[in-house]
Design an enzyme around this catalytic site. Structure first.
Site, PDB file in Angstrom:
ATOM      1  N   GLY A 186      44.611  31.114  37.159  1.00 49.89           N
ATOM      2  CA  GLY A 186      45.701  31.972  36.738  1.00 49.89           C
ATOM      3  C   GLY A 186      47.052  31.380  37.062  1.00 49.89           C
ATOM      4  O   GLY A 186      47.660  30.676  36.256  1.00 49.89           O
ATOM      5  N   ARG A 187      47.543  31.637  38.254  1.00 45.72           N
ATOM      6  CA  ARG A 187      48.894  31.241  38.621  1.00 45.72           C
ATOM      7  C   ARG A 187      49.195  29.762  38.416  1.00 45.72           C
ATOM      8  O   ARG A 187      50.320  29.428  38.018  1.00 45.72           O
ATOM      9  CB  ARG A 187      49.168  31.670  40.066  1.00 45.72           C
ATOM     10  CG  ARG A 187      49.126  33.187  40.225  1.00 45.72           C
ATOM     11  CD  ARG A 187      49.286  33.638  41.658  1.00 45.72           C
ATOM     12  NE  ARG A 187      49.064  35.076  41.779  1.00 45.72           N
ATOM     13  CZ  ARG A 187      49.171  35.757  42.904  1.00 45.72           C
ATOM     14  NH1 ARG A 187      49.493  35.122  44.029  1.00 45.72           N
ATOM     15  NH2 ARG A 187      48.974  37.055  42.930  1.00 45.72           N
ATOM     16  N   ARG A 200      34.747  41.136  32.240  1.00 45.31           N
ATOM     17  CA  ARG A 200      35.347  40.737  33.522  1.00 45.31           C
ATOM     18  C   ARG A 200      35.154  41.844  34.555  1.00 45.31           C
ATOM     19  O   ARG A 200      35.436  43.020  34.278  1.00 45.31           O
ATOM     20  CB  ARG A 200      36.837  40.454  33.351  1.00 45.31           C
ATOM     21  CG  ARG A 200      37.445  39.699  34.546  1.00 45.31           C
ATOM     22  CD  ARG A 200      38.921  39.463  34.363  1.00 45.31           C
ATOM     23  NE  ARG A 200      39.361  38.296  35.128  1.00 45.31           N
ATOM     24  CZ  ARG A 200      40.568  38.159  35.649  1.00 45.31           C
ATOM     25  NH1 ARG A 200      41.474  39.110  35.503  1.00 45.31           N
ATOM     26  NH2 ARG A 200      40.888  37.072  36.321  1.00 45.31           N
ATOM     27  N   TYR A 226      41.347  49.344  36.546  1.00 49.22           N
ATOM     28  CA  TYR A 226      41.711  49.948  35.274  1.00 49.22           C
ATOM     29  C   TYR A 226      40.559  50.828  34.796  1.00 49.22           C
ATOM     30  O   TYR A 226      39.586  51.027  35.515  1.00 49.22           O
ATOM     31  CB  TYR A 226      42.121  48.863  34.285  1.00 49.22           C
ATOM     32  CG  TYR A 226      43.346  48.109  34.788  1.00 49.22           C
ATOM     33  CD1 TYR A 226      44.569  48.774  34.942  1.00 49.22           C
ATOM     34  CD2 TYR A 226      43.282  46.771  35.171  1.00 49.22           C
ATOM     35  CE1 TYR A 226      45.688  48.119  35.442  1.00 49.22           C
ATOM     36  CE2 TYR A 226      44.403  46.110  35.663  1.00 49.22           C
ATOM     37  CZ  TYR A 226      45.602  46.788  35.805  1.00 49.22           C
ATOM     38  OH  TYR A 226      46.701  46.148  36.310  1.00 49.22           O
TER      39      TYR A 226
END
Length: 363
Positions: A319-320, A229, A182
């Site tokens: 996360g997941r 991050r 990003y």
């Protein structure tokens, strides 16, 4: 009572985390077309409030920053009011939550903006590979427009305003998303930044934009309630630069000077590795960053416990596993089985299915 190091408390400035298990930021696309946080999102986060810390899904700082269908924003008062529903719900459950600040940069498309303006980036270099899901369906990535110097200053100010709105929304801190291809990550990396001005070329210049953002946010938040991050090994969004090791060590050294709350490093390789050299590890960052380190990506309970126990990490984000296991902390504490991974098709379904309908183990 479990003796796992993962379950020990952690002090971060004036904040005390109940444990060292962090819910990683995960885009879930439930904010609707107006990008407004809502009661469904509040329920989702509150279900997972036993985490020592929740880092919110990536949240765009401006209309220009948009690049994901139905992801939330933080650039209007109405959005901040919506996030207040979420933070109140998490706090009522005894949880702590940071807001992740996001600008998609070139990982966007003109269809995300009312004026159909092109996505922006350090340089006019397009993502090669998969198409992007836009509000009007899948489309090829566009060649982004290189930002002018005055525009960089305007985006830095957008981060400041977003950080102020995060205060109004009741968050406990903010994380700056400088990973995964990003906008801020593309300024850091030589593959995507070929500028010849003060924001390109040297390690120092490529770091400058991130440094500017950190500076303005520290005018809003105490340093211990600010985090960054990074994804030094990442290839997501067509990233990966030959000088990645030197650039990310330089950046970590600069961030170390701020005494931030933590540095969140995607050191695991489950998300894809650019294979341009040996992957960077938490131990690499430990040599140049004296603050708290958070590891992420593909950790199991066993590998996370080992990272904490050996001092490689202070915190680990999952996360997941948190998608399908809202009571992940309780399951780790009691050695209960962790739920199977959720179906990918449900991750971004825009409705409660695959979002708030996962039962706890003891239910």
């Amino acid at each position: 009572m479990s003796t796992k190091k993962l379950l020990s408390p952690f002090q971060l400035g004036k904040l005390e985390f109940k444990n060292r298990i962090v819910m990683a930021p995960m885009t879930r696309a439930r904010a609707g077309e107006q990008r407004l946080p809502n009661p469904l999102m509040a329920e989702y986060y509150a279900q997972r409030a036993s985490a020592g810390l929740i880092i919110s899904e990536a949240t765009v700082i401006s209309e220009q920053a948009n690049g994901w269908v139905q992801s939330p924003g933080i650039y209007t008062k109405e959005m901040a009011d919506g996030w207040k529903l979420v933070t109140d719900a998490v706090h009522q459950k005894g949880g702590t939550i940071f807001l992740q600040l996001w600008h998609c940069g070139r990982a966007s498309h003109s269809e995300f903006r009312a004026d159909r303006s092109l996505p922006v980036a350090p340089s006019a270099i397009a993502i090669q590979g998969d198409s992007i899901e836009t509000p009007e369906g899948k489309k090829p990535y566009e060649v982004p427009r290189a930002l002018e110097l005055t525009e960089i200053a305007e985006i830095v100010d957008d981060y400041r305003i977003a950080a102020e709105r995060a205060v109004d929304a009741g968050f406990d801190g903010v994380e700056i998303h400088a990973a995964n291809g990003y906008l801020l990550d593309t300024f850091l990396e030589s593959k995507t930044n070929v500028r010849t001005d003060q924001y390109g070329g040297s390690f120092e210049n490529r770091h400058r934009f991130l440094g500017d953002v950190v500076d303005v946010i520290l005018g809003v938040w105490p340093a211990k309630q600010v985090a960054v991050r990074l994804s030094p090994n990442g290839m997501f969004n067509d990233m990966g630069s030959t000088d990645y090791r030197e650039q990310f060590l330089y950046t970590a050294r600069q961030l170390d000077q701020y005494c931030l709350g933590f540095l969140h490093v995607i050191d695991g390789l489950a998300f894809g590795f650019h294979e341009l050299g040996e992957p960077m590890t938490l131990r690499d960052f430990r040599q140049v960053f004296r603050g708290a380190l958070m590891g992420n990506c593909g950790y199991t309970v066993e590998t996370a416990e080992a990272a904490i126990s050996t001092g490689a990490a202070d915190l680990i984000s999952f996360g997941r596993p948190f998608i399908s296991t809202p009571d992940l902390v309780e399951r780790i504490a009691n050695d209960w089985p962790i739920a199977p991974a959720a179906e990918v098709a449900e991750w971004y379904s825009h409705n409660p299915k695959g979002y708030t309908d996962f039962p706890s183990y003891s239910a």
